[in-house]
Design an enzyme around this catalytic site. Structure first.
Site, PDB file in Angstrom:
ATOM      1  N   LYS A 105       0.831  -1.214   0.000  1.00 12.78           N
ATOM      2  CA  LYS A 105       0.000   0.000   0.000  1.00 12.78           C
ATOM      3  C   LYS A 105       0.865   1.264   0.000  1.00 12.78           C
ATOM      4  O   LYS A 105       0.516   2.253  -0.642  1.00 12.78           O
ATOM      5  CB  LYS A 105      -0.940   0.017   1.220  1.00 12.78           C
ATOM      6  CG  LYS A 105      -2.146  -0.911   1.064  1.00 12.78           C
ATOM      7  CD  LYS A 105      -3.245  -0.257   0.230  1.00 12.78           C
ATOM      8  CE  LYS A 105      -4.487  -1.097   0.100  1.00 12.78           C
ATOM      9  NZ  LYS A 105      -4.426  -2.228  -0.792  1.00 12.78           N
ATOM     10  N   LYS A 161      -3.980 -10.539  -8.926  1.00 14.07           N
ATOM     11  CA  LYS A 161      -5.362 -10.892  -8.585  1.00 14.07           C
ATOM     12  C   LYS A 161      -6.331  -9.837  -9.126  1.00 14.07           C
ATOM     13  O   LYS A 161      -5.925  -8.715  -9.453  1.00 14.07           O
ATOM     14  CB  LYS A 161      -5.511 -11.028  -7.065  1.00 14.07           C
ATOM     15  CG  LYS A 161      -5.260  -9.747  -6.318  1.00 14.07           C
ATOM     16  CD  LYS A 161      -5.699  -9.826  -4.867  1.00 14.07           C
ATOM     17  CE  LYS A 161      -5.517  -8.457  -4.239  1.00 14.07           C
ATOM     18  NZ  LYS A 161      -6.261  -8.209  -3.054  1.00 14.07           N
ATOM     19  N   LYS A 198      -9.826  -3.958  -7.252  1.00 13.60           N
ATOM     20  CA  LYS A 198     -10.473  -2.673  -7.548  1.00 13.60           C
ATOM     21  C   LYS A 198      -9.466  -1.642  -8.015  1.00 13.60           C
ATOM     22  O   LYS A 198      -9.792  -0.727  -8.741  1.00 13.60           O
ATOM     23  CB  LYS A 198     -11.122  -2.121  -6.261  1.00 13.60           C
ATOM     24  CG  LYS A 198     -12.425  -2.767  -5.871  1.00 13.60           C
ATOM     25  CD  LYS A 198     -12.898  -2.266  -4.503  1.00 13.60           C
ATOM     26  CE  LYS A 198     -13.586  -3.371  -3.725  1.00 13.60           C
ATOM     27  NZ  LYS A 198     -13.985  -3.017  -2.380  1.00 13.60           N
TER      28      LYS A 198
END
Ligand code: TYM
Length: 331
Positions: free
Chosen positions: A116, A196, A199
């Protein structure tokens, strides 16, 4: 069996946009199964949402959109509680208490934290580092034993177990050992060939609310390869085509097998496979989309469900938090 105490289940999804097939197969399908047999609380985790860049003007709507997806997919407020994380402030209070027994260095090493901070280099914040502690508090607040979630959540669930064990050792047996519910859909790959479905990667996902046209279009853009030139001895194990077979198998094993045989014979037409896969997905999502449209017109009802679910969840949260505070000598 009568009077048997049901096992506690908790899971949450961030309000970062509509749900995609990864969220659905990795988490929501598990929630749907468990609401029939377990004592479940499912959350819209808005406090986790604000640890990465977001728009305050649309956050309320994003929270409602997740709740609409939950209900449209089949979560039933008569069978489970649906809460908004920030409506139950005990989540934060427990998180603070648990943070006092967990080392900062371990949080800094977590792959999710590193990912992140790389993804949002200008948005580094304490909340992001604290994220796994808040998630542990979400789970432990209700003395949860089982968490339906994708495999990407495993490092956080391991942190939760470590915190629970340490708390129990320091203050006496309080929290049960928590497990992630393992499912076939726990890792849904991207439509782009690597990584994967996510979003944060445009083109990688299909939303539950996508119209048939959008699904056909996204699927037509899904990556493949140059195709088998002759008979093949085995199916691909990784890469774009392996991903499509995997997604196909998660929806319809029988029809997936037809295309797998064609691949092995060297006669597969990827365009045909992608169109059929799009059809299969559209079929599965049709009832969800219809229910979604009804709920979109009835947002007051959705708000009521969230408020009632949060109030009920809060009763339990208060009892467990009190026990923790007593054991820690705070009351
Ligand atoms: P979030 O919002 O990123 O994702 C929600 C759920 O969807 C699953 N998921 C996937 N599963 C399979 N394949 C994929 N491609 C895929 N993408 C997403 C995630 O594993 C997750 O189950 N940290 C959590 C939210 C959270 C939480 C909790 C979860 C906060 N507190 C307590 C469980 C229990 C998250 O970021 O989810």
């Amino acid at each position: 069996m009568k009077n048997k105490i049901k096992q506690k289940v908790f899971s949450g999804i961030r309000a970062t946009g509509q749900l995609h097939l990864g969220n659905y197969l990795g988490a929501v399908k598990g929630m749907l199964a468990l609401q029939e047999t377990h004592d479940c609380i499912f959350s819209v985790v808005d406090l986790h949402t604000i640890t990465t860049p977001y728009d305050p003007d649309s956050l309320q709507n994003s929270i409602l959109e997740i709740a609409i997806d939950y209900l449209a997919a089949g979560l039933d407020p008569k069978k489970c509680k649906i809460e908004v994380q920030s409506f139950v402030p005990e989540h934060i209070e427990l998180a603070y208490l648990l943070s006092t027994i967990y080392p900062v260095s371990r949080l800094q090493q977590l792959p999710t934290y590193k990912d992140k901070t790389l993804q949002h280099p200008k948005y580094q914040n304490m909340g992001l580092l604290f994220y796994p502690i808040l998630m542990a508090a979400d789970i432990l607040l209700y003395k949860t034993e089982l968490v339906p979630a994708g495999v990407d959540q495993e490092p956080h669930i391991e942190v939760t177990r470590e915190i629970a064990r340490k708390f129990n050792a320091m203050f006496g047996e309080t929290f049960p050992e928590v497990k992630r519910m393992e499912t076939v859909g726990e890792y849904v790959p991207s439509l782009l060939g690597t990584g994967k479905m996510s979003k944060s990667v445009p083109g990688s996902y299909i939303n539950l609310a996508d119209s048939p046209d959008v699904i056909y279009e996204k699927m037509s853009k899904a990556k493949t390869d140059s195709g088998p030139q002759s008979k093949m001895s085995k199916l691909p194990e990784e890469g774009a085509v392996a991903n499509l077979f995997k997604i196909f198998g998660l929806f319809d094993v029988k029809r997936a097998k037809v295309f797998e045989s064609q691949y092995l014979e060297g006669s597969i037409k990827y365009m045909e496979m992608k169109e059929t896969l799009a059809e299969v997905i559209i079929e599965v999502l049709q009832p969800i989309r219809e229910k979604r449209n009804d709920l979109e017109r009835n947002k007051e009802y959705v708000k009521k469900i969230l408020l009632e679910g949060s109030i009920e969840a809060r009763h339990e949260a208060k009892i467990n938090l009190n026990e923790v505070k007593q054991k820690m000598g705070l009351i």
